[in-house]
Design a protein around this motif. Structure first.
Motif, PDB file in Angstrom:
ATOM      1  N   ARG A 158       0.834  -1.200   0.000  1.00 39.29           N
ATOM      2  CA  ARG A 158       0.000   0.000   0.000  1.00 39.29           C
ATOM      3  C   ARG A 158       0.868   1.249   0.000  1.00 39.29           C
ATOM      4  NH1 ARG A 158      -5.348  -0.362   2.382  1.00 39.29           N
ATOM      5  NH2 ARG A 158      -5.936  -2.549   2.401  1.00 39.29           N
ATOM      6  N   ARG A 159       2.030   1.133   0.675  1.00 43.11           N
ATOM      7  CA  ARG A 159       2.918   2.280   0.777  1.00 43.11           C
ATOM      8  C   ARG A 159       3.715   2.490  -0.500  1.00 43.11           C
ATOM      9  NH1 ARG A 159       5.219   0.545   5.594  1.00 43.11           N
ATOM     10  NH2 ARG A 159       7.161   0.109   4.504  1.00 43.11           N
ATOM     11  N   VAL A 160       4.262   1.419  -1.065  1.00 42.59           N
ATOM     12  CA  VAL A 160       5.239   1.622  -2.150  1.00 42.59           C
ATOM     13  C   VAL A 160       4.681   1.394  -3.552  1.00 42.59           C
ATOM     14  CG1 VAL A 160       7.189   1.053  -0.658  1.00 42.59           C
ATOM     15  CG2 VAL A 160       6.168  -0.740  -2.100  1.00 42.59           C
ATOM     16  N   ALA A 161       3.559   0.703  -3.679  1.00 37.00           N
ATOM     17  CA  ALA A 161       3.140   0.331  -5.043  1.00 37.00           C
ATOM     18  C   ALA A 161       2.191   1.335  -5.679  1.00 37.00           C
ATOM     19  CB  ALA A 161       2.501  -1.057  -5.038  1.00 37.00           C
ATOM     20  N   GLY A 162       1.721   2.313  -4.900  1.00 41.64           N
ATOM     21  CA  GLY A 162       0.906   3.384  -5.464  1.00 41.64           C
ATOM     22  C   GLY A 162      -0.288   2.882  -6.252  1.00 41.64           C
ATOM     23  N   PRO A 163      -0.464   3.389  -7.485  1.00 42.06           N
ATOM     24  CA  PRO A 163      -1.709   3.152  -8.208  1.00 42.06           C
ATOM     25  C   PRO A 163      -1.965   1.698  -8.611  1.00 42.06           C
ATOM     26  CG  PRO A 163      -0.122   4.331  -9.560  1.00 42.06           C
ATOM     27  CD  PRO A 163       0.444   4.274  -8.196  1.00 42.06           C
ATOM     28  N   ALA A 164      -1.001   0.802  -8.483  1.00 45.18           N
ATOM     29  CA  ALA A 164      -1.302  -0.596  -8.792  1.00 45.18           C
ATOM     30  C   ALA A 164      -2.242  -1.181  -7.740  1.00 45.18           C
ATOM     31  CB  ALA A 164      -0.012  -1.412  -8.865  1.00 45.18           C
ATOM     32  N   VAL A 165      -2.269  -0.554  -6.582  1.00 37.57           N
ATOM     33  CA  VAL A 165      -3.146  -1.036  -5.508  1.00 37.57           C
ATOM     34  C   VAL A 165      -4.343  -0.103  -5.378  1.00 37.57           C
ATOM     35  CG1 VAL A 165      -3.340  -1.413  -3.019  1.00 37.57           C
ATOM     36  CG2 VAL A 165      -1.244  -2.068  -4.222  1.00 37.57           C
ATOM     37  N   ALA A 203       9.972  -0.483 -15.139  1.00 39.47           N
ATOM     38  CA  ALA A 203      10.455   0.881 -15.329  1.00 39.47           C
ATOM     39  C   ALA A 203      11.530   1.200 -14.292  1.00 39.47           C
ATOM     40  CB  ALA A 203       9.298   1.868 -15.229  1.00 39.47           C
ATOM     41  N   GLY A 204      11.262   0.825 -13.038  1.00 40.29           N
ATOM     42  CA  GLY A 204      12.206   1.115 -11.970  1.00 40.29           C
ATOM     43  C   GLY A 204      13.526   0.383 -12.165  1.00 40.29           C
ATOM     44  N   ALA A 205      13.442  -0.905 -12.503  1.00 42.32           N
ATOM     45  CA  ALA A 205      14.663  -1.707 -12.635  1.00 42.32           C
ATOM     46  C   ALA A 205      15.485  -1.252 -13.840  1.00 42.32           C
ATOM     47  CB  ALA A 205      14.289  -3.183 -12.751  1.00 42.32           C
ATOM     48  N   ALA A 217      22.151  -3.993   1.586  1.00 42.90           N
ATOM     49  CA  ALA A 217      20.868  -4.132   2.291  1.00 42.90           C
ATOM     50  C   ALA A 217      19.692  -3.968   1.324  1.00 42.90           C
ATOM     51  CB  ALA A 217      20.777  -3.090   3.398  1.00 42.90           C
ATOM     52  N   CYS A 218      18.604  -4.699   1.634  1.00 40.51           N
ATOM     53  CA  CYS A 218      17.393  -4.616   0.825  1.00 40.51           C
ATOM     54  C   CYS A 218      16.741  -3.257   1.000  1.00 40.51           C
ATOM     55  CB  CYS A 218      16.426  -5.707   1.257  1.00 40.51           C
ATOM     56  SG  CYS A 218      14.838  -5.585   0.429  1.00 40.51           S
ATOM     57  N   ARG A 219      16.264  -2.655  -0.100  1.00 42.91           N
ATOM     58  CA  ARG A 219      15.646  -1.333   0.002  1.00 42.91           C
ATOM     59  C   ARG A 219      14.206  -1.288  -0.530  1.00 42.91           C
ATOM     60  NH1 ARG A 219      19.149   2.308  -3.256  1.00 42.91           N
ATOM     61  NH2 ARG A 219      17.437   3.716  -2.787  1.00 42.91           N
ATOM     62  N   THR A 220      13.698  -2.444  -0.947  1.00 40.65           N
ATOM     63  CA  THR A 220      12.376  -2.404  -1.584  1.00 40.65           C
ATOM     64  C   THR A 220      11.245  -2.076  -0.605  1.00 40.65           C
ATOM     65  OG1 THR A 220      12.180  -4.791  -1.264  1.00 40.65           O
ATOM     66  CG2 THR A 220      12.951  -4.051  -3.416  1.00 40.65           C
ATOM     67  N   ARG A 221      11.500  -2.289   0.689  1.00 44.87           N
ATOM     68  CA  ARG A 221      10.440  -2.047   1.669  1.00 44.87           C
ATOM     69  C   ARG A 221      10.059  -0.576   1.738  1.00 44.87           C
ATOM     70  NH1 ARG A 221      13.100  -3.620   5.732  1.00 44.87           N
ATOM     71  NH2 ARG A 221      13.309  -5.795   5.120  1.00 44.87           N
ATOM     72  N   ASP A 222      11.017   0.293   1.467  1.00 45.89           N
ATOM     73  CA  ASP A 222      10.759   1.725   1.666  1.00 45.89           C
ATOM     74  C   ASP A 222      10.879   2.561   0.403  1.00 45.89           C
ATOM     75  OD1 ASP A 222      10.451   1.424   4.510  1.00 45.89           O
ATOM     76  OD2 ASP A 222      12.616   1.002   4.525  1.00 45.89           O
ATOM     77  N   THR A 223      11.227   1.926  -0.726  1.00 44.54           N
ATOM     78  CA  THR A 223      11.406   2.730  -1.932  1.00 44.54           C
ATOM     79  C   THR A 223      10.147   2.671  -2.785  1.00 44.54           C
ATOM     80  OG1 THR A 223      13.705   2.005  -1.881  1.00 44.54           O
ATOM     81  CG2 THR A 223      12.956   3.172  -3.869  1.00 44.54           C
ATOM     82  N   PRO A 224       9.495   3.800  -2.989  1.00 49.37           N
ATOM     83  CA  PRO A 224       8.282   3.774  -3.815  1.00 49.37           C
ATOM     84  C   PRO A 224       8.631   3.386  -5.247  1.00 49.37           C
ATOM     85  CG  PRO A 224       8.529   5.901  -2.695  1.00 49.37           C
ATOM     86  CD  PRO A 224       9.803   5.140  -2.479  1.00 49.37           C
ATOM     87  N   LEU A 225       7.756   2.645  -5.870  1.00 56.48           N
ATOM     88  CA  LEU A 225       7.958   2.280  -7.267  1.00 56.48           C
ATOM     89  C   LEU A 225       7.722   3.509  -8.134  1.00 56.48           C
ATOM     90  CD1 LEU A 225       6.196  -1.148  -7.224  1.00 56.48           C
ATOM     91  CD2 LEU A 225       8.533  -0.719  -7.974  1.00 56.48           C
ATOM     92  N   PRO A 226       8.334   3.554  -9.319  1.00 55.53           N
ATOM     93  CA  PRO A 226       8.086   4.707 -10.191  1.00 55.53           C
ATOM     94  C   PRO A 226       6.582   4.857 -10.420  1.00 55.53           C
ATOM     95  CG  PRO A 226       9.667   3.197 -11.195  1.00 55.53           C
ATOM     96  CD  PRO A 226       9.192   2.552  -9.942  1.00 55.53           C
ATOM     97  N   GLY A 227       6.139   6.095 -10.428  1.00 55.62           N
ATOM     98  CA  GLY A 227       4.715   6.344 -10.682  1.00 55.62           C
ATOM     99  C   GLY A 227       3.849   6.143  -9.469  1.00 55.62           C
ATOM    100  N   ALA A 228       4.475   5.865  -8.316  1.00 58.04           N
ATOM    101  CA  ALA A 228       3.674   5.621  -7.124  1.00 58.04           C
ATOM    102  C   ALA A 228       2.991   6.901  -6.644  1.00 58.04           C
ATOM    103  CB  ALA A 228       4.533   5.037  -6.015  1.00 58.04           C
ATOM    104  N   HIS A 229       3.650   8.001  -6.819  1.00 58.28           N
ATOM    105  CA  HIS A 229       3.034   9.263  -6.404  1.00 58.28           C
ATOM    106  C   HIS A 229       3.065  10.252  -7.553  1.00 58.28           C
ATOM    107  CE1 HIS A 229       3.127   7.669  -2.420  1.00 58.28           C
ATOM    108  NE2 HIS A 229       4.439   7.468  -2.498  1.00 58.28           N
TER     109      HIS A 229
END
Ligand SMILES: Cc1cc2nc3c(=O)[nH]c(=O)nc-3n(C[C@H](O)[C@H](O)[C@H](O)COP(=O)(O)OP(=O)(O)OC[C@H]3O[C@@H](n4cnc5c(N)ncnc54)[C@H](O)[C@@H]3O)c2cc1C
Ligand SMILES: Cc1cc2nc3c(=O)[nH]c(=O)nc-3n(C[C@H](O)[C@H](O)[C@H](O)COP(=O)(O)OP(=O)(O)OC[C@H]3O[C@@H](n4cnc5c(N)ncnc54)[C@H](O)[C@@H]3O)c2cc1C
Lengths: 402, 520
Positions: free
Chosen positions: B76-83, B156-158, B375-387
């Protein structure tokens, strides 16, 4: 109760042609129809037999239940001649050769085979120039020309800044625009001169519905070329033109036309005894009773809404309240691929030589009931490119009997 | 790439594989992903669209329940409009087992799933089509998730961070030396190529076992097909779950303007076994009646099925077992430890909801095995287009949700040329500008369909498939293949109005594609 000589149920190509034929024989006929049927989606050219064979050879090679085979080559020839006359009288002459195919370019650059065509869709003579309307997605000129030599020049018309013209209009929207005076001016200005060399100007089939004849001639005069249309995607102006011509002709002959009503037939030991007509939506309304000596069922089969696929895979004729032979299961009713031969696409009543629906043993269901168009089964109009021809010959024979 | 930088190949372009490549990219590793078909061509494109709260697994599968709620919060936090945070309800009918309701509440509490009792009358005001006989209702944080959209965001992000993503590349052989994988051979339309690799991550979903065979290792899996029905309208505004032990047809998910009723569960042999049977359609409609009475009279657009990639360490290879008893928790396989083959890791099982966690777990192990630290960063990095910073008018909102980072370039096209605003697909409101912008990437009709939702609305392509073909100049064979694929999903649900429409569509296509018609 209203007494008539004949009632035609269905107002598509088959119903209208059948009613015209009954009326021409001097009989009092009423046509009742829920909707307009497939004519608003009808591409225009009349497909009779996709394979190039002449009528005699074709009829001889068909399986016994095929409507062409049952009604015979002579009836088909007579029906096509009847249609030519009818369309000429109605101001929308269909031309072509009953024995050999002409063609019309499709939006995907193929040649669709047909024997009779509206004059405006007849194959182009000499080198052609294609026209791309702005924002028009239902026929890309560069693609359509694959049906010709593939090298024809394309004139790209631009959208007007600040006007709505060409912002993704479909064929119907274009036709309504070109039917107006500003619309006609718009296209005549753009296609008047400075065109690349060529004998024929080829456009999508959008040159108006009501004013199509005058606009076509004006465009020929302004451009100094023959003007032709290619086949489009629904809503289809050539279908609307044909509908307008047939409805006009039926009205002129005194056919009592009732639109927006649903009919059910009640049969007894002596035949169809009554037609109950209710306005749609029907729930709870009391119907009007019609009495007639004969009834033509032209209810359009599966696409026309006359035949309904039930959830258990059985087929129901809503008008007669009668089940038709299905395929035992829904999946078997339809093929694994959309274009495969499958029972659903040939579903409908088998008929006898007088176009009367018959039961499994070949006996007429009712002595005074006739069927026409997609209500008749035993053929696959899509795979055979025969839908228009079958609609016509069945309507011609049924209308001659009813 | 320099010889010292690690070479990692990820197999599979579903949610899991794409999650892995995004995770690697954020850790500064430029890896290569290979996918045999299009992105989301496997289970990730054939699922129910539910971002689980975990409630479904609260009783039988506590580990999965816990993974779900954790990841639900993260996405809900990082995936933006996909959710789309639609929320969800669990409802029990008077005949349902009250003992199950009690253990369900306890399970939710243990897993940390927030559950709020709702007054049935209040619930029915919010969901007027739901079963009025409902006795007990709880609200949970379910949501719906669009995996096509998610995949595009991940890609897009990768890519922006240097990842290489190759679609239509299938892994067909392995290279190994001295008990270590050193590369894979992939096949594409042009032929074969070899990709060197220090590490291969197998994220091939239900194909993971087959991919294992390529490397000579056995991955015991159970393949369970699940079928769905799509309705042409939103029957509920939130997800509706039945509060009973997981069963057939007991969840209804609102998905954009449609609703999806699912699922069934049948053991299958191959990942490609995705035909929907009539019996499944009947079963889903019958069960769906308990959620929304009258649902079987509603219009069904199509049916589709996906295959669950369940890891089953106790099962014999390909063996059968009550699949609903197998965990939906993720399974990480270290083939060095298991099979003595270094340089290969498999990540299977799980849910789409937990794809990020699966990726994190797999990458952690891969790096450990390669002696790297990041270290893993996916928990806190918004995906492109999330906001998106600027608010837009409502009619463009849908396009923006779909387009994400492409949105500004599509707006530019629309401003530059009014004809670009023409709707190519009316049902899904897809403009020519959007198709053109996407077509700069891939011109395949099926890619464009997944990216834009074109041809997936009520008309199922009858009025737009030819336009799409015309716009990208796809050959007739590709259009035939496209409508055949649309047909596969429609065929199981062809009755009433939908059968009629299919017959009309067939006539139109047969005319326009003639003479493909004569010998179809
Ligand atoms: C989309 C499409 C396009 C086609 N285009 C062409 C073409 O370009 N050229 C060609 O040669 N062939 C074409 N065909 C094939 C063929 O011409 C048509 O199938 C044919 O025109 C059908 O005519 P019809 O009158 O039998 O049915 P329809 O045109 O479907 O008419 C059925 C009528 O019956 C009415 N009806 C049904 N039940 C009742 C009831 N109980 N009470 C009252 N009314 C009722 C309907 O409302 C409608 O008016 C096309 C077919 C389709 C499906
Ligand atoms: C019916 C059903 C409903 C579901 N509903 C939900 C739900 O509502 N919510 C939820 O969270 N989860 C749900 N799931 C689970 C979820 O969909 C899956 O767990 C998830 O999509 C798996 O993703 P994946 O990337 O691991 O596998 P996949 O998406 O299958 O990806 C694997 C990819 O690997 C590719 N591949 C295979 N072999 C090769 C090769 N040799 N070379 C190259 N590429 C290869 C395939 O083409 C495929 O694209 C559902 C599953 C099913 C079956």
């Amino acid at each position: 109760m209203v007494k008539l000589d004949s009632v035609v149920v269905g107002g598509g190509l088959a119903g209208l042609v059948a009613a015209i034929r009954v009326a021409e024989r001097g009989r009092r006929v009423c046509l009742v129809a829920e909707g307009q049927g497939m004519l608003p989606l009808f591409a225009g050219p009349l497909a009779v037999w996709g394979a190039g064979t002449g009528i005699d050879a074709m009829a001889a090679a068909l399986s016994p239940g095929h409507p062409y085979r049952v009604l015979g080559a002579a009836a088909l020839r007579a029906a096509l001649a009847f249609f030519r006359d009818l369309t000429r009288r109605a101001g929308l002459p269909y031309v072509g050769d009953a024995e050999a195919n002409g063609w019309v370019p499709t939006p995907l650059g193929r040649r669709y085979p047909c024997r009779l065509l509206p004059e405006r869709m007849a194959p182009p003579q000499g080198p052609a120039v294609l026209v791309q309307l702005p924002g028009f997605l239902d026929g890309v000129a560069r693609r359509v020309r694959a049906a010709l030599t593939g090298a024809e020049p394309v004139v790209e018309l631009e959208a007007d800044r600040g006007s709505q013209v060409g912002t993704g209009w479909d064929s119907d929207r274009w036709a309504r625009f070109l039917d107006t005076a500003p619309g006609a001016r718009w296209i005549l200005e753009r296609l008047g001169d400075r065109l690349p060399p060529g004998d024929t100007l080829l456009l999508p089939a959008v040159l108006g519905v009501e004013g199509h004849e005058a606009l076509g001639r004006a465009l020929e005069a302004a451009s100094g070329r023959q003007v032709r249309e290619w086949m489009g995607w629904p809503p289809s102006p050539p279908g609307a033109r044909l509908r307008r011509a047939l409805v006009g002709e039926a009205a002129r002959l005194g056919v009592d036309l009732r639109w927006g009503v649903r009919a059910t037939l009640s049969g007894g030991p002596h035949g169809i005894e009554g037609v109950t007509v209710v306005p749609k939506p029907a729930e709870g309304t009391r119907g009007v009773e019609l009495r007639a000596e004969t009834v033509v069922l032209a209810t359009g089969g599966l696409p026309g809404g006359g035949l309904v696929v039930e959830r258990d895979g059985s087929l129901l004729d809503r008008t007669l309240g009668r089940g038709l032979a299905g395929a035992g299961s829904r999946l078997r009713l339809f093929g694994e691929t959309p274009f495969a031969a499958a029972p659903a696409f040939a579903a409908g009543y088998p008929i006898d030589g007088r176009a009367r629906p018959v039961d499994a043993s070949g006996r007429p269901l009712y002595p005074n009931l006739f069927a026409a168009g997609r209500a008749v089964g035993g053929y696959d109009g899509d795979r055979e490119a025969s839908g228009g021809g079958v609609a016509l010959v069945t309507a011609f024979v049924a209308g001659g009997e009813a | 790439m320099s010889a010292s930088s690690p070479r990692i190949v990820v197999i599979g372009g579903g949610a899991t594989g794409l999650g892995v490549i995004w995770d690697l990219a954020l850790r500064g590793i430029r890896a290569t992903l290979v996918e045999q078909g299009d992105l989301c061509h496997g289970t990730s494109g054939r699922f129910h669209g539910l971002l689980h709260s975990g409630g479904r697994y609260a009783v039988r599968d506590p580990r999965s329940a816990e993974e779900c709620i954790r990841e639900n919060r993260v996405l809900r936090r990082v995936a933006g409009p996909a959710v789309e945070p639609v929320g969800g309800y669990f409802l029990a009918l008077p005949e349902d087992d009250p003992a199950y309701v009690r253990s369900w509440r306890a399970g939710c509490e243990a897993a940390g799933i927030p559950v709020r009792p709702v007054d049935p009358a209040e619930f029915l005001r919010r969901e007027p089509r739901a079963n009025p006989r409902v006795a007990t209702v709880f609200a949970v944080p379910d949501a719906s998730i669009d995996s096509f959209r998610l995949a595009q965001q991940l890609v897009a992000g990768a890519r922006r961070l240097g990842a290489r993503i190759l679609t239509r590349h299938r892994v067909v052989a392995a290279r190994a030396q001295g008990g270590r994988v050193v590369g894979v051979e992939v096949e594409n339309a042009q032929g074969r190529v070899t990709l060197d690799a220090d590490m291969v991550i197998n994220a091939a979903g239900p194909w993971a076992r087959r991919v294992g065979h390529v490397f000579g290792v056995e991955i015991p899996m159970v393949l369970a097909k699940g079928s769905h029905l799509i309705f042409n309208e939103r029957l509920s505004s939130a997800v509706l779950n039945r509060l009973i032990p997981p069963d057939d047809g007991d969840i209804l998910v609102p998905h954009d303007v449609t609703s999806i009723l699912a699922t069934t569960s049948l053991a299958v042999d191959e990942p490609e076994d995705v035909e929907v049977t009539e019996a499944e359609v009947a079963l889903l409609l019958e069960r769906g009646e308990a959620l929304v009475p009258g649902v079987s009279g509603r219009r069904v657009l199509r049916a589709f099925a996906g295959v669950r990639p369940l890891f089953d360490p106790e099962g014999s290879p390909g063996g059968m077992r009550d699949e609903r008893a197998i965990t939906r928790g993720l399974s990480l396989l270290d083939h060095e430890e298991r099979d003595g083959l270094g340089g290969l890791i498999s990540i299977v099982g799980g849910k789409l909801t937990t794809f990020r966690l699966m990726a994190e777990t797999a990458v952690d192990l891969a790096l450990e095995r390669m002696g790297l630290v990041a270290a893993c960063r996916t928990r806190d990095t918004p995906l492109p287009g999330a906001h998106s910073p600027d608010p837009v008018p409502l009619h463009l909102e849908r396009a923006r949700r779909r387009l994400g980072p492409l949105y500004p370039s599509v707006l530019d096209r629309l401003r530059a040329d009014p004809a670009q605003g023409a709707l190519l697909c009316e049902c899904e409101q897809v403009t020519v500008a959007e198709i053109d912008a996407r077509a700069a990437g891939s011109r395949h009709m099926s890619d464009l369909r997944r990216q834009t939702w074109c041809a997936m609305g009520p008309c199922q392509g009858t009025f737009c498939a030819h336009r799409l073909a015309g716009r990208v100049d796809a050959p007739a064979e590709e259009l035939v293949e496209f409508v055949t694929e649309r047909w596969r999903g429609q065929r199981p649900v062809l009755w009433g109005q939908q059968a009629r429409e299919a017959a009309v569509g067939r006539s139109l296509m047969a005319q326009a594609l003639w003479p493909a018609g004569a010998g179809w």
